[in-house]
Design an enzyme around this catalytic site. Structure first.
Site, mmCIF file in Angstrom:
data_model
loop_
_atom_site.group_PDB
_atom_site.id
_atom_site.type_symbol
_atom_site.label_atom_id
_atom_site.label_comp_id
_atom_site.label_asym_id
_atom_site.label_seq_id
_atom_site.Cartn_x
_atom_site.Cartn_y
_atom_site.Cartn_z
ATOM 1 N N GLY A 51 -7.712 -21.771 22.688
ATOM 2 C CA GLY A 51 -6.985 -23.029 22.475
ATOM 3 C C GLY A 51 -7.848 -24.284 22.584
ATOM 4 O O GLY A 51 -7.319 -25.397 22.562
ATOM 5 N N TRP A 53 -9.918 -25.737 20.425
ATOM 6 C CA TRP A 53 -9.822 -26.639 19.259
ATOM 7 C C TRP A 53 -8.473 -27.370 19.272
ATOM 8 O O TRP A 53 -8.388 -28.553 18.954
ATOM 9 C CB TRP A 53 -9.997 -25.866 17.937
ATOM 10 N N ASP A 70 -3.208 -17.039 16.316
ATOM 11 C CA ASP A 70 -4.263 -16.084 16.676
ATOM 12 C C ASP A 70 -3.606 -14.726 16.928
ATOM 13 O O ASP A 70 -2.411 -14.645 17.220
ATOM 14 C CB ASP A 70 -5.004 -16.531 17.950
ATOM 15 N N ASP A 86 -1.597 -11.789 13.021
ATOM 16 C CA ASP A 86 -2.797 -11.683 12.195
ATOM 17 C C ASP A 86 -2.618 -12.599 10.988
ATOM 18 O O ASP A 86 -1.659 -12.429 10.209
ATOM 19 C CB ASP A 86 -2.953 -10.222 11.753
ATOM 20 N N ASP A 110 -11.706 -21.186 12.930
ATOM 21 C CA ASP A 110 -12.861 -20.761 13.726
ATOM 22 C C ASP A 110 -12.763 -19.242 13.905
ATOM 23 O O ASP A 110 -13.321 -18.677 14.836
ATOM 24 C CB ASP A 110 -12.796 -21.485 15.087
ATOM 25 N N LYS A 150 -15.367 -21.718 9.731
ATOM 26 C CA LYS A 150 -16.585 -21.052 10.169
ATOM 27 C C LYS A 150 -17.046 -20.054 9.111
ATOM 28 O O LYS A 150 -16.227 -19.450 8.415
ATOM 29 C CB LYS A 150 -16.267 -20.266 11.460
HETATM 30 C C1 LIG Z 1 -14.301 -17.978 18.322
HETATM 31 S S1 LIG Z 1 -12.640 -17.596 18.692
HETATM 32 C C2 LIG Z 1 -11.836 -19.139 18.426
HETATM 33 C C3 LIG Z 1 -12.068 -20.162 19.508
HETATM 34 C C4 LIG Z 1 -11.182 -21.380 19.350
HETATM 35 N N1 LIG Z 1 -11.581 -22.167 18.211
HETATM 36 C C5 LIG Z 1 -11.217 -22.246 20.571
HETATM 37 O O1 LIG Z 1 -11.811 -23.330 20.535
HETATM 38 O O2 LIG Z 1 -10.633 -21.881 21.590
HETATM 39 C C6 LIG Z 1 -12.177 -16.646 17.291
HETATM 40 C C7 LIG Z 1 -10.731 -16.166 17.291
HETATM 41 O O3 LIG Z 1 -10.391 -15.697 15.983
HETATM 42 C C8 LIG Z 1 -9.333 -14.778 16.151
HETATM 43 N N2 LIG Z 1 -9.116 -14.005 14.924
HETATM 44 C C9 LIG Z 1 -9.983 -13.199 14.270
HETATM 45 N N3 LIG Z 1 -9.412 -12.650 13.192
HETATM 46 C C10 LIG Z 1 -8.138 -13.139 13.139
HETATM 47 C C11 LIG Z 1 -7.049 -12.942 12.250
HETATM 48 N N4 LIG Z 1 -7.152 -12.133 11.168
HETATM 49 N N5 LIG Z 1 -5.884 -13.578 12.496
HETATM 50 C C12 LIG Z 1 -5.771 -14.397 13.566
HETATM 51 N N6 LIG Z 1 -6.768 -14.618 14.461
HETATM 52 C C13 LIG Z 1 -7.938 -13.999 14.244
HETATM 53 C C14 LIG Z 1 -9.800 -13.930 17.326
HETATM 54 O O4 LIG Z 1 -8.685 -13.269 17.926
HETATM 55 C C15 LIG Z 1 -10.450 -14.988 18.230
HETATM 56 O O5 LIG Z 1 -9.580 -15.381 19.259
#
Ligand SMILES: C[S@@+](CC[C@H](N)C(=O)[O-])C[C@H]1O[C@@H](n2cnc3c(N)ncnc32)[C@H](O)[C@@H]1O
Length: 195
Positions: A51, A53, A70, A86, A110, A150
């Site tokens: 959370g 961002w 997420d 998802d 991200d 990203k």
């Molecule tokens: C680097 S973290 C994000 C950090 C976030 N921006 C923050 O500042 O707290 C990447 C996130 O992408 C999520 N993620 C990856 N593939 C996903 C998908 N298909 N649907 C939803 N979330 C996904 C992962 O569960 C993970 O929590």
């Protein structure tokens, strides 16, 4: 600064500032550069756990709707709506669309898949998510909207660039200082949808 000290530096900085993630500084730096966080806009943050961002978005803007999604459940932030699911599922996409009930002004992603240890596989999977975000944005972004996603520098970089250039008049790539030098991570900023 070596990689460990670098991570510690941003970890401490995030803790002091009350952010849930070091990534929060990446969004701050991206916004300092492109200034897309404005009042009264609808923002979607994809891959938002834990959370960080969304905390930054909430801090910077007044009015409008903020939605984070997420696969992992996210602890509440006042003024931010979270969905657990998802992003790639059609059901999640229709939940997002129903929530905003209009086009979205800023789409942030991200998203990163769970790392496998295989760098090229992780890179391919992350970049596939970026391509999916660009596809979704083409349909659901408002005309003057902005996408920030990203990606990893790798084989799919050209494919992302071609797709982004086809859909948007302006595209830029930016690697925030808070992203480790040795990481292949970078961000794409796209604006002005092509008609
Ligand atoms: C680097 S973290 C994000 C950090 C976030 N921006 C923050 O500042 O707290 C990447 C996130 O992408 C999520 N993620 C990856 N593939 C996903 C998908 N298909 N649907 C939803 N979330 C996904 C992962 O569960 C993970 O929590």
């Amino acid at each position: 600064m070596d990689s460990k000290s670098y991570q510690d530096h941003f970890f401490k900085k995030a803790k002091i500032a009350g952010y849930r993630s070091r990534s929060a500084f990446k969004l701050i730096q991206l916004n300092n550069k492109y200034k897309f966080l404005k009042n009264n806009i609808n923002i979607l943050d994809v891959g938002s756990f834990p959370g960080g961002w969304c905390q930054v978005v909430k801090e910077k803007i007044k009015g409008g709707k903020i939605l984070g999604i997420d696969k992992k459940k996210i602890e509440e932030i006042k003024g931010v709506k979270f969905l657990t699911g998802d992003f790639l599922d059609e059901k999640s996409k229709s939940n997002i669309i129903n929530y905003f009930n209009s086009n979205i002004d800023v789409i942030l992603s991200d998203m990163a898949p769970n790392t496998t240890g295989n760098k090229s596989l992780d890179c391919i999977r992350t970049n596939q998510l970026c391509l999916d975000i660009l596809e979704f944005s083409k349909e659901k972004l408002s005309k003057k909207g902005v996408v920030v996603s990203k990606l990893f520098m790798g084989e799919e970089f050209e494919e992302i660039k071609i797709k982004a250039k086809k859909n948007f008049k302006k595209i830029h790539f930016f690697k925030p200082d808070s992203s480790r030098d040795e990481s292949r991570e970078t961000y794409i900023h796209c604006s002005e949808l092509s008609t």
